[in-house]
Design a protein around this motif. Structure first.
Motif, PDB file in Angstrom:
ATOM      1  N   ARG A 103       1.052  -1.736   0.041  1.00 41.85           N
ATOM      2  CA  ARG A 103       0.012   0.003  -0.386  1.00 41.85           C
ATOM      3  C   ARG A 103       1.038   1.283   0.128  1.00 41.85           C
ATOM      4  O   ARG A 103       0.503   1.930  -0.304  1.00 41.85           O
ATOM      5  CB  ARG A 103      -0.806  -0.158   1.234  1.00 41.85           C
ATOM      6  CG  ARG A 103      -1.502  -0.714   0.947  1.00 41.85           C
ATOM      7  CD  ARG A 103      -3.295  -0.229  -0.332  1.00 41.85           C
ATOM      8  NE  ARG A 103      -3.483   0.802   0.181  1.00 41.85           N
ATOM      9  CZ  ARG A 103      -4.869   1.090   1.088  1.00 41.85           C
ATOM     10  NH1 ARG A 103      -5.443   0.555   1.802  1.00 41.85           N
ATOM     11  NH2 ARG A 103      -5.144   2.637   1.336  1.00 41.85           N
ATOM     12  N   ASP A 104       1.995   0.954   0.537  1.00 42.39           N
ATOM     13  CA  ASP A 104       2.753   2.387   0.038  1.00 42.39           C
ATOM     14  C   ASP A 104       4.107   2.006  -0.494  1.00 42.39           C
ATOM     15  O   ASP A 104       4.478   3.412  -0.957  1.00 42.39           O
ATOM     16  CB  ASP A 104       3.713   2.467   1.545  1.00 42.39           C
ATOM     17  CG  ASP A 104       4.315   1.123   2.036  1.00 42.39           C
ATOM     18  OD1 ASP A 104       5.126   0.113   1.090  1.00 42.39           O
ATOM     19  OD2 ASP A 104       5.091   1.147   3.104  1.00 42.39           O
ATOM     20  N   ALA A 105       3.640   1.793  -1.709  1.00 35.73           N
ATOM     21  CA  ALA A 105       4.258   1.496  -3.221  1.00 35.73           C
ATOM     22  C   ALA A 105       4.056   2.813  -3.929  1.00 35.73           C
ATOM     23  O   ALA A 105       3.222   3.255  -3.383  1.00 35.73           O
ATOM     24  CB  ALA A 105       4.083   0.242  -3.912  1.00 35.73           C
ATOM     25  N   CYS A 106       5.511   3.229  -4.478  1.00 33.66           N
ATOM     26  CA  CYS A 106       4.187   4.229  -5.682  1.00 33.66           C
ATOM     27  C   CYS A 106       4.754   3.848  -7.380  1.00 33.66           C
ATOM     28  O   CYS A 106       5.991   3.425  -7.398  1.00 33.66           O
ATOM     29  CB  CYS A 106       5.690   5.432  -5.579  1.00 33.66           C
ATOM     30  SG  CYS A 106       5.352   7.232  -6.220  1.00 33.66           S
ATOM     31  N   ILE A 107       3.946   4.403  -8.170  1.00 33.27           N
ATOM     32  CA  ILE A 107       4.714   4.045  -9.101  1.00 33.27           C
ATOM     33  C   ILE A 107       4.826   6.255  -9.763  1.00 33.27           C
ATOM     34  O   ILE A 107       4.618   6.718  -9.607  1.00 33.27           O
ATOM     35  CB  ILE A 107       2.580   4.422 -10.117  1.00 33.27           C
ATOM     36  CG1 ILE A 107       2.379   3.157 -10.069  1.00 33.27           C
ATOM     37  CG2 ILE A 107       3.095   4.503 -11.731  1.00 33.27           C
ATOM     38  CD1 ILE A 107       0.717   2.678 -10.688  1.00 33.27           C
ATOM     39  N   VAL A 108       5.685   5.804 -10.243  1.00 29.91           N
ATOM     40  CA  VAL A 108       6.075   6.952 -11.354  1.00 29.91           C
ATOM     41  C   VAL A 108       6.287   7.188 -12.716  1.00 29.91           C
ATOM     42  O   VAL A 108       6.106   5.906 -13.485  1.00 29.91           O
ATOM     43  CB  VAL A 108       8.276   6.851 -10.644  1.00 29.91           C
ATOM     44  CG1 VAL A 108       9.038   8.049 -11.547  1.00 29.91           C
ATOM     45  CG2 VAL A 108       8.605   6.542  -9.227  1.00 29.91           C
ATOM     46  N   ALA A 109       5.502   7.786 -12.481  1.00 25.65           N
ATOM     47  CA  ALA A 109       5.041   7.992 -14.238  1.00 25.65           C
ATOM     48  C   ALA A 109       5.965   9.173 -15.620  1.00 25.65           C
ATOM     49  O   ALA A 109       6.120  10.061 -15.136  1.00 25.65           O
ATOM     50  CB  ALA A 109       3.277   8.554 -14.326  1.00 25.65           C
TER      51      ALA A 109
END
Length: 366
Positions: A103-109
């Motif tokens: 849940r604390d992951a991040c997507i970098v676009a």
């Protein structure tokens, strides 16, 4: 609010989940700035076949230099609007599952509007919402799609029909990325820059006219100023209307026509900025036909867009009736019929409901 430090301008977006837009050179290599946005240890970097080879390794190295224990994985889309689909959305979701993203992951676009829209929608849906950091590399994405949290994918029936509002955790816009932007993509972004002057800031439109040559030449100072001023305008509107219940809809000036053109061409003709340029001219001419604005303002807008080497007429082969049917699926349409963002002249946008089909068809046939 806008502040500047060592050529890095920052614009604060004060919606329900405040975030900062950072604008300036060298940010793709600023590991500390990139890593400061992360809460967990998983990053999925989503890019496309054009941008990924240029910048993905640099961003990954910068992140790992600042946070060595970080796991950074990638998902690469084929470049182009045709990739903004549920099929690629599903593949990106599978990539998150494969790395066990928490849940604390991040997507970098990392990329333009297609990447940002799809990546943001993936972030909105994984575990009902994880962080997304927008790292736009095109002018259009820097001034428009990366800011405000509108995320979506396309369907064959129309553009951006499946999506969600999901504000980014941060926007990091490295203006040096514009140096590798193909001229056509730079011009496409200028259409969205012009839009801000057209809908709410006549003085900004004057500035664009005065700096048209510098903007076309890719002058760093001119482009940085254009990005910062455009982001400031969008940030002010988003803060007041984050979910597009009112004023934010004015940002769609030209988009009802533009989206119809894109869809009717199967997302393989004019790109988004080019279609919006044509759409703005059509919206301005429709405003004049309805007696809302001077015809001279519509022509001034068309002249400026043409100076910026953008199209100002509907591509050959598109039928007015088919475009009108596309508009009926536009998100601004409702049970009462077509709604358009029109204007009362330069700097004075307004939403208008119940526009007669006949008036629209007349403008499309002109």
């Amino acid at each position: 609010m806008t502040t500047t430090r060592a050529r890095i301008a920052t614009v604060e977006v004060g919606d329900a989940k405040p975030y900062t837009i950072s604008i300036g050179p060298g940010l793709l290599d600023d590991g500390a700035a990139l890593a400061a946005t992360l809460r967990g240890r998983h990053v999925l970097l989503i890019s496309d076949g054009n941008v990924g080879p240029l910048y993905a390794d640099r961003v990954t190295r910068a992140l790992r230099s600042a946070k060595p224990d970080l796991r950074v994985d990638g998902y690469v889309l084929p470049a182009g609007e045709a990739s903004k689909t549920l099929a690629h959305f599903s593949q990106a979701i599978d990539a998150l599952a494969a790395i066990g993203a928490t849940r604390d992951a991040c997507i970098v676009a990392l990329g333009g509007g297609v990447v940002g829209d799809l990546a943001g929608f993936v972030a909105a849906c994984w575990m009902r919402g994880i962080d997304c950091v927008q790292v736009p590399t095109t002018l259009l994405a820097m001034v428009d799609s990366s800011v405000g949290g509108k995320t979506a994918v396309d369907l064959p029936q129309g553009k951006n029909l499946v999506g969600a509002f999901h504000p980014p955790r941060a926007v990091i816009a490295d203006t040096e990325a514009l140096l590798t932007l193909p001229p056509r993509e730079l011009r496409a972004g200028l259409a969205e820059v012009v839009k801000y002057g057209a809908i709410r800031d006549a003085a900004f439109l004057d500035w664009i006219e005065a700096h048209a040559a510098a903007l076309l030449d890719g002058d760093d100072d001119a482009l940085s100023e254009a990005v910062a001023r455009s982001c400031r305008h969008k940030a002010e509107i988003v803060a007041r209307d984050p979910y597009e219940h009112g004023e934010r809809a004015l940002l769609n000036f030209g988009h009802t026509f533009g989206h119809a053109i894109e869809a009717e061409q199967g997302f393989g003709g004019l790109n988004h900025g080019e279609a919006v340029a044509v759409g703005m001219v059509l919206a301005a001419r429709l405003s004049a036909r309805l007696g809302l604005a001077p015809a001279a303002d519509a022509e001034r807008l068309a002249v400026l867009l043409a100076r910026l080497q953008l199209p100002v007429a509907i591509p050959a082969g598109l039928q007015a009736g088919a475009l009108l049917e596309r508009m009926r699926l536009d998100k601004k349409a409702d049970a009462a019929g077509l709604r358009f963002v029109l204007w009362g002249g330069i700097g004075e946008a307004r939403a208008v409901a119940g526009v007669p089909d006949e008036a629209v068809l007349t403008v499309l046939d002109t």
